[in-house]
Design an enzyme around this catalytic site. Structure first.
Site, PDB file in Angstrom:
ATOM      1  N   ASP A 119     -62.083 -14.190 -27.163  1.00 39.85           N
ATOM      2  CA  ASP A 119     -61.983 -15.455 -26.646  1.00 39.85           C
ATOM      3  C   ASP A 119     -63.254 -16.512 -26.707  1.00 39.85           C
ATOM      4  OD1 ASP A 119     -60.510 -17.877 -26.730  1.00 39.85           O
ATOM      5  OD2 ASP A 119     -59.252 -17.259 -25.553  1.00 39.85           O
ATOM      6  N   GLU A 153     -89.151 -13.684 -12.761  1.00 43.01           N
ATOM      7  CA  GLU A 153     -88.602 -12.036 -13.667  1.00 43.01           C
ATOM      8  C   GLU A 153     -89.017 -12.313 -14.428  1.00 43.01           C
ATOM      9  OE1 GLU A 153     -84.513 -13.120 -12.180  1.00 43.01           O
ATOM     10  OE2 GLU A 153     -84.742 -11.486 -12.192  1.00 43.01           O
ATOM     11  N   CYS A 170     -84.206 -14.001  -9.002  1.00 45.42           N
ATOM     12  CA  CYS A 170     -84.138 -15.019  -9.028  1.00 45.42           C
ATOM     13  C   CYS A 170     -84.887 -16.280  -7.421  1.00 45.42           C
ATOM     14  CB  CYS A 170     -83.109 -15.512  -9.461  1.00 45.42           C
ATOM     15  SG  CYS A 170     -82.221 -14.916 -10.221  1.00 45.42           S
ATOM     16  N   THR A 220     -74.729 -14.872 -20.527  1.00 42.12           N
ATOM     17  CA  THR A 220     -75.408 -14.949 -19.583  1.00 42.12           C
ATOM     18  C   THR A 220     -77.085 -15.295 -19.967  1.00 42.12           C
ATOM     19  OG1 THR A 220     -75.539 -13.420 -17.382  1.00 42.12           O
ATOM     20  CG2 THR A 220     -73.618 -14.697 -18.145  1.00 42.12           C
ATOM     21  N   HIS A 265     -77.817 -21.042  -6.819  1.00 44.95           N
ATOM     22  CA  HIS A 265     -78.000 -20.155  -8.187  1.00 44.95           C
ATOM     23  C   HIS A 265     -77.537 -19.996  -8.681  1.00 44.95           C
ATOM     24  CE1 HIS A 265     -80.171 -17.488 -10.411  1.00 44.95           C
ATOM     25  NE2 HIS A 265     -80.031 -16.198  -9.945  1.00 44.95           N
ATOM     26  N   LYS A 316     -67.202 -19.237  -7.564  1.00 48.18           N
ATOM     27  CA  LYS A 316     -66.754 -18.489  -6.782  1.00 48.18           C
ATOM     28  C   LYS A 316     -67.381 -18.456  -5.377  1.00 48.18           C
ATOM     29  CE  LYS A 316     -67.179 -14.898 -10.419  1.00 48.18           C
ATOM     30  NZ  LYS A 316     -65.148 -14.248 -10.710  1.00 48.18           N
ATOM     31  N   SER A 361     -80.653 -11.415  -6.967  1.00 44.82           N
ATOM     32  CA  SER A 361     -80.674  -9.837  -6.769  1.00 44.82           C
ATOM     33  C   SER A 361     -81.858  -8.518  -6.843  1.00 44.82           C
ATOM     34  CB  SER A 361     -80.296  -8.783  -8.628  1.00 44.82           C
ATOM     35  OG  SER A 361     -79.555  -9.600  -8.821  1.00 44.82           O
TER      36      SER A 361
HETATM   37  P1  HMG Z   1     -67.183  -9.433 -17.929  1.00 46.91           P
HETATM   38  O1  HMG Z   1     -66.982  -8.191 -18.099  1.00 46.91           O
HETATM   39  O2  HMG Z   1     -67.179 -10.746 -18.628  1.00 46.91           O
HETATM   40  O3  HMG Z   1     -66.498  -9.577 -16.700  1.00 46.91           O
HETATM   41  O4  HMG Z   1     -68.561  -9.467 -17.037  1.00 46.91           O
HETATM   42  P2  HMG Z   1     -64.457 -10.119 -16.782  1.00 46.91           P
HETATM   43  O5  HMG Z   1     -63.748  -9.666 -18.125  1.00 46.91           O
HETATM   44  O6  HMG Z   1     -65.031 -10.156 -15.353  1.00 46.91           O
HETATM   45  O7  HMG Z   1     -64.398 -11.502 -17.899  1.00 46.91           O
HETATM   46  C1  HMG Z   1     -65.520 -13.072 -16.461  1.00 46.91           C
HETATM   47  C2  HMG Z   1     -64.462 -13.768 -16.382  1.00 46.91           C
HETATM   48  O8  HMG Z   1     -63.961 -14.785 -17.458  1.00 46.91           O
HETATM   49  C3  HMG Z   1     -63.239 -13.362 -15.252  1.00 46.91           C
HETATM   50  O9  HMG Z   1     -63.023 -14.327 -14.888  1.00 46.91           O
HETATM   51  C4  HMG Z   1     -62.412 -13.566 -16.566  1.00 46.91           C
HETATM   52  O10 HMG Z   1     -60.797 -14.160 -15.855  1.00 46.91           O
HETATM   53  C5  HMG Z   1     -62.642 -14.508 -17.217  1.00 46.91           C
HETATM   54  P3  HMG Z   1     -62.829 -14.248 -13.000  1.00 46.91           P
HETATM   55  O11 HMG Z   1     -61.893 -13.198 -12.826  1.00 46.91           O
HETATM   56  O12 HMG Z   1     -64.256 -13.522 -12.962  1.00 46.91           O
HETATM   57  O13 HMG Z   1     -62.594 -15.630 -12.056  1.00 46.91           O
HETATM   58  N1  HMG Z   1     -61.578 -14.739 -18.573  1.00 46.91           N
HETATM   59  C6  HMG Z   1     -61.261 -15.391 -19.272  1.00 46.91           C
HETATM   60  N2  HMG Z   1     -61.602 -17.058 -19.300  1.00 46.91           N
HETATM   61  C7  HMG Z   1     -60.822 -17.790 -19.758  1.00 46.91           C
HETATM   62  N3  HMG Z   1     -59.925 -17.485 -21.032  1.00 46.91           N
HETATM   63  C8  HMG Z   1     -59.658 -15.855 -21.751  1.00 46.91           C
HETATM   64  C9  HMG Z   1     -60.703 -15.493 -20.279  1.00 46.91           C
HETATM   65  N4  HMG Z   1     -61.095 -14.084 -20.311  1.00 46.91           N
HETATM   66  C10 HMG Z   1     -61.837 -13.464 -19.392  1.00 46.91           C
HETATM   67  N5  HMG Z   1     -59.866 -15.337 -22.998  1.00 46.91           N
HETATM   68  C11 HMG Z   1     -70.583 -10.553 -15.539  1.00 46.91           C
HETATM   69  C12 HMG Z   1     -68.928 -10.421 -16.730  1.00 46.91           C
HETATM   70  C13 HMG Z   1     -70.823 -12.024 -14.356  1.00 46.91           C
HETATM   71  C14 HMG Z   1     -70.246  -9.273 -15.270  1.00 46.91           C
HETATM   72  C15 HMG Z   1     -71.150  -9.769 -16.788  1.00 46.91           C
HETATM   73  O14 HMG Z   1     -71.202 -11.417 -17.475  1.00 46.91           O
HETATM   74  C16 HMG Z   1     -73.136  -9.274 -16.517  1.00 46.91           C
HETATM   75  O15 HMG Z   1     -72.799  -7.988 -16.223  1.00 46.91           O
HETATM   76  N6  HMG Z   1     -73.851 -10.348 -16.114  1.00 46.91           N
HETATM   77  C17 HMG Z   1     -75.008 -10.577 -15.389  1.00 46.91           C
HETATM   78  C18 HMG Z   1     -75.769 -10.791 -14.319  1.00 46.91           C
HETATM   79  C19 HMG Z   1     -74.982 -11.879 -13.914  1.00 46.91           C
HETATM   80  O16 HMG Z   1     -74.750 -12.524 -14.034  1.00 46.91           O
HETATM   81  N7  HMG Z   1     -74.357 -11.231 -11.625  1.00 46.91           N
HETATM   82  C20 HMG Z   1     -74.217 -12.345 -11.562  1.00 46.91           C
HETATM   83  C21 HMG Z   1     -74.882 -12.423  -9.960  1.00 46.91           C
HETATM   84  S1  HMG Z   1     -76.085 -11.891  -9.391  1.00 46.91           S
HETATM   85  C22 HMG Z   1     -77.391 -12.688  -9.351  1.00 46.91           C
HETATM   86  O17 HMG Z   1     -77.188 -14.029  -9.793  1.00 46.91           O
HETATM   87  C23 HMG Z   1     -78.866 -12.924  -9.386  1.00 46.91           C
HETATM   88  C24 HMG Z   1     -79.414 -12.556 -11.119  1.00 46.91           C
HETATM   89  O18 HMG Z   1     -79.100 -14.454 -11.821  1.00 46.91           O
HETATM   90  C25 HMG Z   1     -80.629 -12.081 -11.543  1.00 46.91           C
HETATM   91  C26 HMG Z   1     -81.408 -12.632 -10.380  1.00 46.91           C
HETATM   92  O19 HMG Z   1     -81.201 -12.528  -9.208  1.00 46.91           O
HETATM   93  O20 HMG Z   1     -82.533 -11.528 -10.548  1.00 46.91           O
HETATM   94  C27 HMG Z   1     -78.494 -11.953 -12.428  1.00 46.91           C
END
Ligand code: HMG
Length: 398
Positions: A30, A80, A112, A153, A234, A243, A320
């Site tokens: 979706d 990175e 990051c 992402t 970030h 969040k 991270s």
């Molecule tokens: P996911 O499997 O897509 O998670 O992974 P999900 O199924 O929980 O869905 C995400 C959100 O979409 C949820 O909202 C759902 O409810 C919503 P939340 O509960 O979080 O508020 N959702 C919907 N909303 C509207 N309509 C719909 C619908 N369906 C679901 N139909 C995850 C998400 C972020 C884990 C994944 O994308 C990922 O692994 N990303 C990479 C890691 C990342 O970005 N982590 C963030 C923190 S770490 C960081 O910031 C460091 C980084 O930048 C690297 C560095 O520092 O070097 C990553």
């Protein structure tokens, strides 16, 4: 005490863009999950003749054109997604920009967070040599495996900062909050072109680091929540900033608006608007730009908030692994540069859209460093990665 901070700032991104609605259609998701659930609309994607060096040099070029190179004796490059295990990416940028020989150049790495570490190092150098200016470049290509939860992402972008005494944009304040925790939430092994991530752990590690660094800011005499006018985070995806805002509101007891869209902001009632939506305008379209992300948020705020003069901004930087910092700065009078908002909008609008099949083919294209190679001429940026010669990466001005 000398006031030191960000004197000028510029953002650059990659040649291509993938619309996340297209990606959602392709994988049967979706589209609202990406647009609302993650708060992302698009992601920048590099052409084969682009990388962190070409984006970083492109971000820095207008800064040098506006300010000249006089007094720049240090170039710090944070990334990175480094392209070499030994040579600092900034050394190639130094040549592309035509900087003089008497400059120290080095690379900063801690996921990051690296750009913020480079900014703090730059402030340290300027405090010792107030007549010098430091060029800080944060540039990254965020890449996860195809068909993984991290895929929507991804993104790419670079932000260049000129750090100086008596800065024109933002004076960075001395008190800062720090937090380090050895956690395997996200990393990129040496033999992998994509990151390895534990998504759920990365989200909780980010939020714990936010409150941890906030508490350290308070313990070190930083301003309280009521004394901070705007808050930037970030943004691996913009919903992460929401969040963060909700967590900080709970932690401090402040009534902060967590509205991430203009429509949500209109319904936010009495909750204090700290610029969450405004600071997300660029990141929503860039995707994750890792080290550059928090500075892209700063650029968006400076470009779209007319009431910042004298206001205090809080900035949460997370890398991270993990290292994070909560810093604050005050915006200087006369900070506004309407021309940058127009330039960034033009650059974002000019990106060449990719079909999903083209994007997947580009994603899988990895140039082995063992073969000489000429890359196809695709980018319209000022600099390009022209190929490999004797295993060394070649760059040229277009
Ligand atoms: P996911 O499997 O897509 O998670 O992974 P999900 O199924 O929980 O869905 C995400 C959100 O979409 C949820 O909202 C759902 O409810 C919503 P939340 O509960 O979080 O508020 N959702 C919907 N909303 C509207 N309509 C719909 C619908 N369906 C679901 N139909 C995850 C998400 C972020 C884990 C994944 O994308 C990922 O692994 N990303 C990479 C890691 C990342 O970005 N982590 C963030 C923190 S770490 C960081 O910031 C460091 C980084 O930048 C690297 C560095 O520092 O070097 C990553």
């Amino acid at each position: 005490m000398t006031s030191i901070g960000i004197h000028d700032l510029e953002l650059a991104t990659a040649h291509h863009v993938l619309d996340l609605t297209r990606l959602a259609e392709y994988n049967g998701t979706d589209p609202a999950k990406y647009h609302l659930g993650l708060g992302q609309d698009q992601m920048s994607f590099p052409a084969p003749d682009e990388d962190i060096i070409t984006m970083g040099a492109s971000a820095a070029l207008p800064i040098l054109e506006r300010n000249g190179a006089e007094g720049i004796r240090t170039l710090l490059f944070a990334t990175e997604s480094g392209v070499d295990q030994s040579k600092a990416a900034g050394v190639s940028v130094h040549r592309l920009l035509g900087l003089p020989r008497h400059v120290r150049v080095t690379e900063f790495k801690q996921a990051c967070y690296g750009g913020t570490a480079a900014l703090q190092a730059a402030i340290g150098i300027v405090s010792r040599f107030p007549g010098e200016r430091v060029l800080v470049i944060s540039s990254d290509v965020a890449r996860y495996a195809l068909d993984s939860p991290g895929e929507p992402t991804q993104g790419a972008g670079a932000v260049a900062l000129l750090v100086s005494a008596d800065p024109a944009l933002v004076e960075i304040e001395p008190a800062t909050g720090l937090y380090t925790d050895d956690v395997d939430d996200f990393w990129r092994p040496n033999d992998s072109s994509t990151a390895v991530v534990d998504g759920a752990l990365s989200v909780s590690a980010y939020l714990d680091a936010l409150t941890g660094s906030w508490d350290d800011l308070q313990a070190h005499g930083g301003p309280g929540i009521a004394e901070i006018d705007r808050l930037l985070y970030h943004q691996p995806f913009t919903k992460m900033a929401k969040k963060g805002q909700q967590r900080l509101a709970r932690h401090t007891g402040a009534d902060l608006s967590a509205a991430l869209t203009a429509a949500e902001q209109a319904n936010a009632g009495d909750a204090r608007d700290t610029g969450l939506f405004t600071g997300s305008i660029y990141n929503r379209r860039l995707g994750n730009s890792y080290t550059a992300s928090v500075f892209a948020a700063l650029a968006a705020l400076l470009d779209h908030d007319d009431d910042l003069a004298g206001r205090r901004i809080g900035m949460f930087s997370y890398g991270s692994g993990s290292v994070s910092e909560f810093l604050t700065g005050t915006v200087r009078p006369g900070y506004a540069r309407r021309d940058r908002a127009e330039r960034v909008a033009a650059a974002l609008n000019a990106r060449a859209p990719l079909e999903v099949a083209e994007y997947r083919e580009l994603h899988g294209r990895v140039f082995p460093s063992t073969q000489d190679l000429e890359t196809p001429r695709v980018t319209s940026a000022p600099f390009r990665f022209s190929g490999l010669l004797g295993r060394a990466r070649q760059y040229e001005r277009r």
